[in-house]
Scaffold this motif. Sequence first.
Motif, PDB file in Angstrom:
ATOM      1  N   PRO A  90      40.662  25.335  56.643  1.00 43.41           N
ATOM      2  CA  PRO A  90      41.771  25.736  57.524  1.00 43.41           C
ATOM      3  C   PRO A  90      41.652  27.214  57.894  1.00 43.41           C
ATOM      4  O   PRO A  90      40.972  27.987  57.208  1.00 43.41           O
ATOM      5  CB  PRO A  90      43.022  25.500  56.662  1.00 43.41           C
ATOM      6  N   ASP A  91      42.319  27.600  58.948  1.00 44.92           N
ATOM      7  CA  ASP A  91      42.336  29.005  59.371  1.00 44.92           C
ATOM      8  C   ASP A  91      42.780  29.894  58.220  1.00 44.92           C
ATOM      9  O   ASP A  91      43.719  29.579  57.495  1.00 44.92           O
ATOM     10  CB  ASP A  91      43.277  29.204  60.562  1.00 44.92           C
ATOM     11  N   GLU A  93      29.787  22.582  49.839  1.00 47.46           N
ATOM     12  CA  GLU A  93      29.821  23.907  50.466  1.00 47.46           C
ATOM     13  C   GLU A  93      31.093  24.687  50.136  1.00 47.46           C
ATOM     14  O   GLU A  93      31.075  25.899  50.026  1.00 47.46           O
ATOM     15  CB  GLU A  93      29.688  23.735  51.983  1.00 47.46           C
ATOM     16  N   PHE A  94      32.203  23.966  49.980  1.00 47.13           N
ATOM     17  CA  PHE A  94      33.495  24.621  49.744  1.00 47.13           C
ATOM     18  C   PHE A  94      34.081  24.202  48.396  1.00 47.13           C
ATOM     19  O   PHE A  94      35.188  23.689  48.308  1.00 47.13           O
ATOM     20  CB  PHE A  94      34.473  24.284  50.868  1.00 47.13           C
ATOM     21  N   ALA A  95      33.364  24.438  47.314  1.00 47.64           N
ATOM     22  CA  ALA A  95      33.845  24.049  45.984  1.00 47.64           C
ATOM     23  C   ALA A  95      35.030  24.912  45.546  1.00 47.64           C
ATOM     24  O   ALA A  95      35.899  24.453  44.813  1.00 47.64           O
ATOM     25  CB  ALA A  95      32.724  24.135  44.966  1.00 47.64           C
ATOM     26  N   TYR A 102      44.640  29.604  46.905  1.00 51.50           N
ATOM     27  CA  TYR A 102      43.326  29.329  46.354  1.00 51.50           C
ATOM     28  C   TYR A 102      43.140  27.826  46.181  1.00 51.50           C
ATOM     29  O   TYR A 102      44.101  27.098  45.974  1.00 51.50           O
ATOM     30  CB  TYR A 102      43.161  30.028  44.995  1.00 51.50           C
ATOM     31  N   GLY A 103      41.912  27.375  46.260  1.00 54.33           N
ATOM     32  CA  GLY A 103      41.621  25.963  46.062  1.00 54.33           C
ATOM     33  C   GLY A 103      40.320  25.794  45.302  1.00 54.33           C
ATOM     34  O   GLY A 103      39.391  26.585  45.435  1.00 54.33           O
TER      35      GLY A 103
END
Length: 95
Positions: free
Chosen positions: A7-8, A20-22, A32-33
């Motif tokens: 997301p933006d 790629e986005f762990a 944070y995620g």
Amino acid sequence: DKVTKLPDGFMSIGYTSNTEFAAVEDPTRHLYGLQFHPEVTHTPNGAQMIKNFVIKVCGCKGEWNMHDFAQKQIDLIMSKLGNKYVVGAVSGGVD
């Protein structure tokens, strides 16, 4: 399951060979995620991780259990139905 687009405002701060986005963050909003699966049986202390997050981070009290929740919802629905019938379906997987 895999995150393919952020997301933006978010940027990747951690990755693996196939993810790629762990780990991601939105530093402006302090969000944070982290993508992993604590609910699976082979994650050590996974249930405790979920409990800590829900109670210590989110501030939930843990004053209910699924049995109470289910029965309360059944009673609520039945009170609205009167003499009518309802058909319900539940999925336990990816739809």
